[in-house]
Design a protein around this motif. Structure first.
Motif, PDB file in Angstrom:
ATOM      1  N   GLN A  26       0.731  -0.816  -0.121  1.00 17.25           N
ATOM      2  CA  GLN A  26      -0.142  -0.130  -0.521  1.00 17.25           C
ATOM      3  C   GLN A  26       0.930   1.822   0.174  1.00 17.25           C
ATOM      4  O   GLN A  26       0.584   2.442  -0.569  1.00 17.25           O
ATOM      5  CB  GLN A  26      -0.985  -0.173   2.107  1.00 17.25           C
ATOM      6  N   VAL A  27       1.568   1.132   0.571  1.00 17.16           N
ATOM      7  CA  VAL A  27       2.562   2.500   0.703  1.00 17.16           C
ATOM      8  C   VAL A  27       3.936   1.796   0.103  1.00 17.16           C
ATOM      9  O   VAL A  27       4.513   0.862   0.732  1.00 17.16           O
ATOM     10  CB  VAL A  27       2.886   3.092   2.496  1.00 17.16           C
ATOM     11  N   VAL A  28       4.430   2.826  -0.497  1.00 10.18           N
ATOM     12  CA  VAL A  28       6.463   2.489  -1.302  1.00 10.18           C
ATOM     13  C   VAL A  28       7.217   3.552  -1.022  1.00 10.18           C
ATOM     14  O   VAL A  28       6.667   4.773  -0.525  1.00 10.18           O
ATOM     15  CB  VAL A  28       5.790   1.824  -2.472  1.00 10.18           C
ATOM     16  N   ARG A  29       8.279   3.327  -1.222  1.00  4.91           N
ATOM     17  CA  ARG A  29       9.000   4.632  -1.790  1.00  4.91           C
ATOM     18  C   ARG A  29       8.949   5.164  -2.791  1.00  4.91           C
ATOM     19  O   ARG A  29       9.256   3.989  -3.798  1.00  4.91           O
ATOM     20  CB  ARG A  29      11.254   4.474  -1.240  1.00  4.91           C
ATOM     21  N   VAL A  30       8.793   6.475  -2.847  1.00  8.40           N
ATOM     22  CA  VAL A  30       8.589   7.060  -3.610  1.00  8.40           C
ATOM     23  C   VAL A  30       9.785   7.049  -5.172  1.00  8.40           C
ATOM     24  O   VAL A  30      11.089   6.954  -4.653  1.00  8.40           O
ATOM     25  CB  VAL A  30       8.277   8.396  -3.811  1.00  8.40           C
ATOM     26  N   PRO A  31       9.358   6.461  -5.987  1.00 10.29           N
ATOM     27  CA  PRO A  31      10.741   5.863  -7.319  1.00 10.29           C
ATOM     28  C   PRO A  31      11.953   6.925  -7.485  1.00 10.29           C
ATOM     29  O   PRO A  31      10.418   7.803  -7.939  1.00 10.29           O
ATOM     30  CB  PRO A  31      10.407   4.555  -7.988  1.00 10.29           C
ATOM     31  N   SER A  32      12.929   7.385  -8.191  1.00  9.75           N
ATOM     32  CA  SER A  32      13.741   7.906  -8.777  1.00  9.75           C
ATOM     33  C   SER A  32      12.469   8.108  -9.989  1.00  9.75           C
ATOM     34  O   SER A  32      12.324   6.817 -10.582  1.00  9.75           O
ATOM     35  CB  SER A  32      15.236   7.615  -8.707  1.00  9.75           C
ATOM     36  N   LEU A  33      13.032   9.470 -10.914  1.00  6.13           N
ATOM     37  CA  LEU A  33      12.894   9.694 -12.094  1.00  6.13           C
ATOM     38  C   LEU A  33      13.453   9.690 -12.867  1.00  6.13           C
ATOM     39  O   LEU A  33      13.134   9.882 -14.141  1.00  6.13           O
ATOM     40  CB  LEU A  33      11.029  10.593 -12.277  1.00  6.13           C
ATOM     41  N   ARG A  34      14.858   9.896 -12.710  1.00  2.94           N
ATOM     42  CA  ARG A  34      15.854   9.430 -13.245  1.00  2.94           C
ATOM     43  C   ARG A  34      16.051   9.318 -13.932  1.00  2.94           C
ATOM     44  O   ARG A  34      16.129   7.396 -13.604  1.00  2.94           O
ATOM     45  CB  ARG A  34      17.319   9.602 -12.162  1.00  2.94           C
ATOM     46  N   ASN A  35      16.361   8.946 -15.419  1.00  2.00           N
ATOM     47  CA  ASN A  35      16.302   7.768 -16.686  1.00  2.00           C
ATOM     48  C   ASN A  35      15.128   7.334 -16.556  1.00  2.00           C
ATOM     49  O   ASN A  35      14.752   5.750 -17.438  1.00  2.00           O
ATOM     50  CB  ASN A  35      17.416   6.348 -16.135  1.00  2.00           C
ATOM     51  N   VAL A  36      13.890   7.644 -16.150  1.00  2.00           N
ATOM     52  CA  VAL A  36      12.256   7.059 -16.553  1.00  2.00           C
ATOM     53  C   VAL A  36      12.224   6.485 -18.121  1.00  2.00           C
ATOM     54  O   VAL A  36      11.814   5.801 -18.066  1.00  2.00           O
ATOM     55  CB  VAL A  36      11.336   7.523 -15.407  1.00  2.00           C
TER      56      VAL A  36
END
Length: 330
Positions: free
Chosen positions: A259-269
């Motif tokens: 339900q809760v995650v560490r927000v992923p990086s958008l670098r190189n997304v």
């Protein structure tokens, strides 16, 4: 619990800031209202909540070389069939390579089946893994070695294999002054992973003052990214990776998983499809549209999605002088 609450508080604070920008966008003159993108947000751009990726930190060259060699060594796995490189292909996007796309590239029992995160710029995140289970690169590396869903080995078993290899013994002696052991094994891997930064994206050049680095469309996409509130969770040097957030704030985002995650990086997304922890969004356009509905309660037009995607494509950095490439397809 306190760190979780603090992270959510930070996220909500940024959300409130983004809401303020949104309200300000409505308090405009008629001339401003004629623009489909709203007013120019020049004041907020002068105080951008994103900073450029730094160059890799200085490192002992022998430890760095040893760490890279270990990163690609299949002896880290019990069966000799997986290395760190198998699930984090640094020749492409730092995530799973084509040969192992269907393999259990996961860390720990609770992470089985989760979409593999890129190792690039992981050193800049405050926690590691989708659920933020690991506070250090060393802890994450050892968990990967021990994972029953992946390498299924242990640091002790790996060290025994390395000590049976005269060449590896010489390399550890040169780098650390002694035979391979658990601490030097993990330190070498961490030294290499800290070097896996991807600076010099076009957006980073723009942040440093080169206003010609972005096209008008890409710049408009960045303005939407901020004014709609995406920036409330995706900010900082990694454009994410620095707080926790609930998935599906307004509407469901994914069917299963945490339900809760560490927000992923958008670098190189733009290079790391598919998206979300379950890999259920095949394209960046799908991911942007679904995120807007689930997290922001906003339905975007095709034009707005295209502009935001154009901005996201400027976040692709460089590794060893070349742009990060999309993962190879099986």
């Amino acid at each position: 619990m306190r760190s979780h609450a603090l992270a959510i508080f930070i996220c909500l604070s940024f959300a409130a800031s983004a809401l303020g920008i949104g309200i300000a966008a409505h308090l405009t003159t008629s001339a401003d209202a004629e623009s489909p993108l709203g007013p120019e947000l020049t004041a907020s751009e002068d105080q951008a909540p994103i900073s450029p990726i730094p160059q890799p930190p200085p490192a002992d060259p022998q430890k760095l070389l040893l760490g890279e060699r270990l990163f690609g060594d299949t002896r880290l796995s019990a069966n000799g069939d997986l290395s760190c490189q198998s699930c984090h292909d640094i020749k492409t996007n730092g995530a799973v390579d084509a040969a192992h796309r269907g393999s259990p590239c996961a860390t720990g029992p609770s992470s089985a089946g989760l979409n593999t995160l890129s190792v690039f710029n992981a050193a800049l995140s405050f926690r590691l893994g989708w659920q933020g289970n690991f506070r250090s690169l060393a802890a994450q590396a050892e968990a990967s070695i021990e994972s029953p869903h992946g390498m299924h080995s242990s640091a002790g078993d790996v060290v025994r294999k390395l000590n049976a290899d005269p060449d590896m013994v010489r390399r550890f002696e040169a780098a650390y002054g002694h035979d391979p052991d658990r601490d030097s094994l993990l330190d070498a891997l961490v030294t290499f992973e800290r070097s896996l930064l991807t600076p010099d994206s076009r957006f980073d050049h723009w942040l440093k003052g080169d206003k010609s680095a972005l096209t008008t469309e890409e710049h408009d996409g960045y303005r939407l990214f901020k004014s709609y509130g995406c920036i409330s969770c995706h900010q900082g040097v990694n454009i994410g990776g620095n707080l926790f957030q609930r998935q599906g704030v307004f509407k469901p985002l994914v069917k299963t998983g945490p339900q809760v995650v560490r927000v992923p990086s958008l670098r190189n997304v733009a290079t790391t499809a598919p998206y979300f922890h379950d890999g259920s969004a095949a394209t960046l356009e799908q991911a942007v549209a679904r995120m807007a509905v689930a997290q922001l309660d906003r339905t975007l037009t095709d034009q707005q999605i295209a502009l935001i995607v154009a901005f996201l494509k400027t976040l692709t950095g460089n590794y060893r002088g070349s742009p990060v490439a999309s993962g190879a397809q099986p």
